[in-house]
Enzyme design. Structure first.
Site, PDB file in Angstrom:
ATOM      1  N   TYR A 193      -9.057  -2.918 -11.380  1.00  0.00           N
ATOM      2  CA  TYR A 193      -8.726  -1.410 -11.268  1.00  0.00           C
ATOM      3  C   TYR A 193      -7.282  -1.123 -11.222  1.00  0.00           C
ATOM      4  CZ  TYR A 193      -6.857  -2.605  -6.342  1.00  0.00           C
ATOM      5  OH  TYR A 193      -6.179  -2.734  -5.313  1.00  0.00           O
ATOM      6  N   CYS A 210       0.885  -1.130  -0.115  1.00  0.00           N
ATOM      7  CA  CYS A 210      -0.108  -0.055   0.077  1.00  0.00           C
ATOM      8  C   CYS A 210       0.852   1.209   0.040  1.00  0.00           C
ATOM      9  CB  CYS A 210      -0.956   0.093   1.188  1.00  0.00           C
ATOM     10  SG  CYS A 210      -1.816   1.634   1.401  1.00  0.00           S
ATOM     11  N   GLU A 227     -26.032  15.587  -3.765  1.00  0.00           N
ATOM     12  CA  GLU A 227     -27.274  15.823  -3.170  1.00  0.00           C
ATOM     13  C   GLU A 227     -28.210  14.915  -4.055  1.00  0.00           C
ATOM     14  OE1 GLU A 227     -29.006  19.822  -4.157  1.00  0.00           O
ATOM     15  OE2 GLU A 227     -27.244  20.068  -5.135  1.00  0.00           O
ATOM     16  N   GLU A 258      -6.608   2.029 -13.486  1.00  0.00           N
ATOM     17  CA  GLU A 258      -6.071   3.442 -12.560  1.00  0.00           C
ATOM     18  C   GLU A 258      -4.867   3.908 -13.721  1.00  0.00           C
ATOM     19  OE1 GLU A 258      -7.794   2.709  -8.345  1.00  0.00           O
ATOM     20  OE2 GLU A 258      -5.770   2.087  -8.748  1.00  0.00           O
ATOM     21  N   CYS A 302      -1.506   1.763  -2.888  1.00  0.00           N
ATOM     22  CA  CYS A 302      -2.458   2.765  -2.995  1.00  0.00           C
ATOM     23  C   CYS A 302      -1.873   4.322  -2.832  1.00  0.00           C
ATOM     24  CB  CYS A 302      -3.209   2.438  -1.715  1.00  0.00           C
ATOM     25  SG  CYS A 302      -3.214   0.934  -1.136  1.00  0.00           S
ATOM     26  N   LYS A 320       0.126   5.508  -6.098  1.00  0.00           N
ATOM     27  CA  LYS A 320      -0.686   5.430  -7.032  1.00  0.00           C
ATOM     28  C   LYS A 320      -1.671   6.875  -6.998  1.00  0.00           C
ATOM     29  CE  LYS A 320      -4.471   3.858  -6.486  1.00  0.00           C
ATOM     30  NZ  LYS A 320      -5.440   2.827  -6.006  1.00  0.00           N
ATOM     31  N   HIS A 343     -26.679  21.628  -0.728  1.00  0.00           N
ATOM     32  CA  HIS A 343     -26.750  22.217  -2.039  1.00  0.00           C
ATOM     33  C   HIS A 343     -25.562  23.539  -1.942  1.00  0.00           C
ATOM     34  CE1 HIS A 343     -28.804  23.535  -5.655  1.00  0.00           C
ATOM     35  NE2 HIS A 343     -28.767  24.661  -5.146  1.00  0.00           N
TER      36      HIS A 343
HETATM   37  C1  LIG Z   1      -0.918  -0.909  -7.758  1.00  0.00           C
HETATM   38  C2  LIG Z   1      -1.725  -0.989  -6.465  1.00  0.00           C
HETATM   39  C3  LIG Z   1      -2.854  -0.201  -6.224  1.00  0.00           C
HETATM   40  C4  LIG Z   1      -3.276  -0.415  -4.900  1.00  0.00           C
HETATM   41  N1  LIG Z   1      -4.403   0.623  -4.528  1.00  0.00           N
HETATM   42  C5  LIG Z   1      -5.198   0.313  -3.707  1.00  0.00           C
HETATM   43  C6  LIG Z   1      -6.457   1.266  -3.078  1.00  0.00           C
HETATM   44  O1  LIG Z   1      -6.466   2.395  -3.508  1.00  0.00           O
HETATM   45  N2  LIG Z   1      -6.829   0.983  -1.890  1.00  0.00           N
HETATM   46  C7  LIG Z   1      -6.794  -0.090  -1.431  1.00  0.00           C
HETATM   47  O2  LIG Z   1      -7.379  -0.502  -0.558  1.00  0.00           O
HETATM   48  N3  LIG Z   1      -5.784  -1.090  -1.633  1.00  0.00           N
HETATM   49  C8  LIG Z   1      -5.155  -1.107  -2.907  1.00  0.00           C
HETATM   50  N4  LIG Z   1      -4.239  -1.752  -3.178  1.00  0.00           N
HETATM   51  C9  LIG Z   1      -4.278  -3.122  -2.369  1.00  0.00           C
HETATM   52  C10 LIG Z   1      -3.455  -3.089  -1.110  1.00  0.00           C
HETATM   53  O3  LIG Z   1      -2.033  -2.663  -1.252  1.00  0.00           O
HETATM   54  C11 LIG Z   1      -3.366  -4.571  -0.277  1.00  0.00           C
HETATM   55  O4  LIG Z   1      -4.636  -4.837  -0.157  1.00  0.00           O
HETATM   56  C12 LIG Z   1      -2.746  -4.204   1.032  1.00  0.00           C
HETATM   57  O5  LIG Z   1      -1.198  -3.831   0.769  1.00  0.00           O
HETATM   58  C13 LIG Z   1      -2.301  -5.777   1.750  1.00  0.00           C
HETATM   59  O6  LIG Z   1      -1.792  -5.807   2.832  1.00  0.00           O
HETATM   60  P1  LIG Z   1      -0.974  -6.954   3.324  1.00  0.00           P
HETATM   61  O7  LIG Z   1      -0.487  -6.458   4.813  1.00  0.00           O
HETATM   62  O8  LIG Z   1      -1.893  -8.116   3.147  1.00  0.00           O
HETATM   63  O9  LIG Z   1       0.056  -6.992   2.540  1.00  0.00           O
HETATM   64  P2  LIG Z   1       1.469  -6.172   1.929  1.00  0.00           P
HETATM   65  O10 LIG Z   1       0.932  -4.737   2.126  1.00  0.00           O
HETATM   66  O11 LIG Z   1       1.464  -6.565   0.665  1.00  0.00           O
HETATM   67  O12 LIG Z   1       2.619  -6.247   2.678  1.00  0.00           O
HETATM   68  C14 LIG Z   1       3.335  -7.601   2.858  1.00  0.00           C
HETATM   69  C15 LIG Z   1       4.646  -7.460   3.123  1.00  0.00           C
HETATM   70  O13 LIG Z   1       5.372  -8.472   3.649  1.00  0.00           O
HETATM   71  C16 LIG Z   1       6.519  -8.578   3.051  1.00  0.00           C
HETATM   72  N5  LIG Z   1       7.207 -10.039   2.979  1.00  0.00           N
HETATM   73  C17 LIG Z   1       6.857 -10.841   2.160  1.00  0.00           C
HETATM   74  N6  LIG Z   1       7.508 -12.041   2.422  1.00  0.00           N
HETATM   75  C18 LIG Z   1       8.156 -11.711   3.481  1.00  0.00           C
HETATM   76  C19 LIG Z   1       9.101 -12.523   4.598  1.00  0.00           C
HETATM   77  N7  LIG Z   1       9.080 -13.930   4.004  1.00  0.00           N
HETATM   78  N8  LIG Z   1       9.496 -12.009   5.271  1.00  0.00           N
HETATM   79  C20 LIG Z   1       9.481 -10.897   5.347  1.00  0.00           C
HETATM   80  N9  LIG Z   1       8.784 -10.229   4.925  1.00  0.00           N
HETATM   81  C21 LIG Z   1       8.005 -10.618   3.761  1.00  0.00           C
HETATM   82  C22 LIG Z   1       6.661  -7.905   1.611  1.00  0.00           C
HETATM   83  O14 LIG Z   1       7.725  -7.142   1.119  1.00  0.00           O
HETATM   84  C23 LIG Z   1       5.463  -6.713   1.993  1.00  0.00           C
HETATM   85  O15 LIG Z   1       6.144  -5.529   2.323  1.00  0.00           O
HETATM   86  C24 LIG Z   1      -3.346  -1.507  -4.279  1.00  0.00           C
HETATM   87  C25 LIG Z   1      -2.447  -2.776  -4.496  1.00  0.00           C
HETATM   88  C26 LIG Z   1      -1.950  -2.331  -5.697  1.00  0.00           C
HETATM   89  C27 LIG Z   1      -0.600  -3.363  -6.206  1.00  0.00           C
END
Ligand SMILES: Cc1cc2nc3c(=O)[nH]c(=O)nc-3n(C[C@H](O)[C@H](O)[C@H](O)COP(=O)(O)OP(=O)(O)OC[C@H]3O[C@@H](n4cnc5c(N)ncnc54)[C@H](O)[C@@H]3O)c2cc1C
Length: 463
Positions: A180, A43, A444, A184, A48, A51, A439
């Site tokens: 999306y 994110c 609205e 986007e 997010c 983006k 308004h």
């Molecule tokens: C281009 C794009 C735009 C998006 N826009 C939106 C938006 O506008 N609104 C919205 O709500 N969501 C959006 N999302 C989705 C959102 O980013 C994800 O749903 C959210 O980040 C999920 O969070 P998470 O904690 O599950 O995983 P992540 O945020 O992906 O975090 C996982 C972390 O784990 C780390 N990791 C993985 N394996 C290991 C390991 N073995 N050891 C240590 N670290 C590790 C990774 O490096 C990463 O930093 C977007 C996604 C993308 C790709």
């Protein structure tokens, strides 16, 4: 009772992992978290946040053009991609620091390392080549773009990760995908002046959104100059001698571009995590299977966020984290609630939506009313911009419950947040009607559509 180094070890420092680590540490528990790339996760670092910053950047040409109708003469504008990338980097680095500090300030320990499971209570911290033990383990490793390895020439393509940091802005780009992220980015690149083509294998972009919005967004994007090719797929990507790329399409056309971007879904990060060793079961697409409380097949191992392939959105990952903390550390078992999740597509114009689409509602309810208004938002009157806004409510005729609310137009994402509260609270169309309008606003319309535009009974539209 066995004694462990930590009460909780979190693998993955993204939206879900950081929230769970910070809140659990705040309860006085011994918590550690490992992040292999950058704190903040998808994110903050490549989702997010960057983006949305790029969406803002790409909207300026329209603002400059619209200013004339309001009396402004704007000198010819120039855009510098590298400045945008550098400023974005500064902002996400600031947020990255806040994410890590938040955990540490709450008393947790933050490792910069890949971490993998050795067994159900042991984690290997790879950068330090040592193992630690934990009573509870939370996997929040997120997902990554599907590499689409079956596509000949996929190695020449970029994904959303790379799109944020391209060394230079391409003159032309072809983007594959209809979700999306693809939509986007098509709007971002087009807004920044890039000749943009979107290629999607389905009938219409943005599957699962309300069809009205999908069609109207498609039309508006095309009017702006984005080329959209539906029911087409890439068959191969070739690198030309001049370094540009030829994207071959199933219909026979070849599009030449500087970059080809694949936005064809995301896959959970579960490989080589030691899950098998610990006995954690995976689902069909490699996601971690969890029960309603986010517990995996191993009692003390939990998983939240994108790695579980439920609803892949930041606020959902955060909500799942909070429920996990309640369940595992506050003796208050809490199931995440995945119903009625409001969401936005930061396309141009924007989509804001919550609840059921018309098609979903008519397949689940015998009799629905559809309230629909298409109009030119006030801000486009003096600017002369032809773009229309769409506002739509789906109502269950029997109970008067508002089942779905859908908006296409400026600030639709902001409106979806507030509509999310109304739909979550189970408000009826009568509650909307009794609410005073603000308004003059575009919103609205939501409280002034008194007569249904049409009704759908047993799947058939009848007025
Ligand atoms: C281009 C794009 C735009 C998006 N826009 C939106 C938006 O506008 N609104 C919205 O709500 N969501 C959006 N999302 C989705 C959102 O980013 C994800 O749903 C959210 O980040 C999920 O969070 P998470 O904690 O599950 O995983 P992540 O945020 O992906 O975090 C996982 C972390 O784990 C780390 N990791 C993985 N394996 C290991 C390991 N073995 N050891 C240590 N670290 C590790 C990774 O490096 C990463 O930093 C977007 C996604 C993308 C790709």
């Amino acid at each position: 009772m066995a004694s462990y180094d930590y009460d909780l070890f979190v693998i993955g420092g993204g939206s879900g992992g950081v929230r769970a680590a910070r809140v659990t540490a705040g309860l006085g528990k011994r918590v550690a978290i490992a992040e292999e790339f950058r704190y903040g996760g998808t994110c903050v670092i490549r989702g997010c946040v960057p983006k949305k910053l790029y969406v803002y950047a790409s909207q300026f040409p329209e603002h400059f053009a619209d200013a004339a109708g309001y009396g402004w003469s704007v000198p010819k504008a120039k855009f510098d991609w590298r400045t945008l990338v550098a400023n974005k980097e500064r902002e996400i680095s600031r947020l990255e620091g806040l994410y890590q500090n938040g955990v540490e300030k709450a008393g947790g320990e933050a490792f910069h390392s890949r971490a993998v499971l050795v067994d159900a209570h042991t984690v290997r911290i790879e950068s330090e080549d040592r193992t630690v033990t934990a009573d509870q383990i939370l996997i929040a490793t997120g997902g990554r773009p599907n590499p689409h390895a079956a596509l000949p020439g996929h190695e020449h393509c970029i994904f959303s990760n790379e799109a944020f940091d391209l060394p230079e802005l391409p003159k032309a780009i072809v983007i594959a995908g209809g979700g999306y992220i693809a939509v986007e980015f098509a709007n971002i690149f087009h807004g920044l002046g890039v000749e943009t083509t979107l290629v999607y294998r389905g009938m219409e972009i943005l599957q699962r959104f309300d069809m009205d919005l999908r069609r109207m967004l498609h039309e508006t994007m095309e009017k702006k100059g984005i080329r959209i090719l539906c029911q087409e797929i890439f068959t191969a990507i070739d690198k030309r001698p001049d370094g540009r790329l030829d994207a071959h399409l199933s219909g026979g056309e070849v599009i030449t571009a500087d970059q080809v971007m694949l936005a064809l879904g995301r896959i959970p990060n579960t490989e080589n995590l030691g899950l098998e060793a610990a006995g954690v079961e995976l689902g069909k697409v490699g996601e971690i299977n969890v029960d309603k409380f986010s517990r995996t097949s191993v009692k003390n191992i939990w998983a939240i966020g994108d790695v579980t392939n439920r609803v892949q959105l930041t606020p959902v990952a955060i909500h799942e984290a909070m429920c996990f903390v309640d369940t595992a550390f506050r003796d208050n078992p809490t199931k995440p609630d995945h119903k009625t999740v409001p969401t936005a597509v930061f396309s141009q114009p924007e989509i804001g939506t919550v609840g059921l689409s018309e098609d979903e509602a008519s397949s689940r309810f015998d009799d629905i009313e559809v309230y629909r208004a298409v109009f030119r938002p006030m801000r486009h009157t003096l600017s002369g911009r032809e773009e229309k806004m769409l506002v739509k409510l789906i109502v269950d005729t029997d109970t008067r419950l508002v089942l779905g609310a859908h908006i296409l137009g400026p600030d639709a994402g902001e409106m979806a947040q507030l509509l999310g509260i109304s739909l979550k609270a189970g408000l009826t169309k009568d509650d909307f009607d009794h609410t005073m309008a603000v308004h003059p606003t575009a919103a609205e319309e939501l409280v002034t559509m008194y007569t249904p535009s049409y009704r759908v009974r047993n799947g058939a539209r009848d007025i």
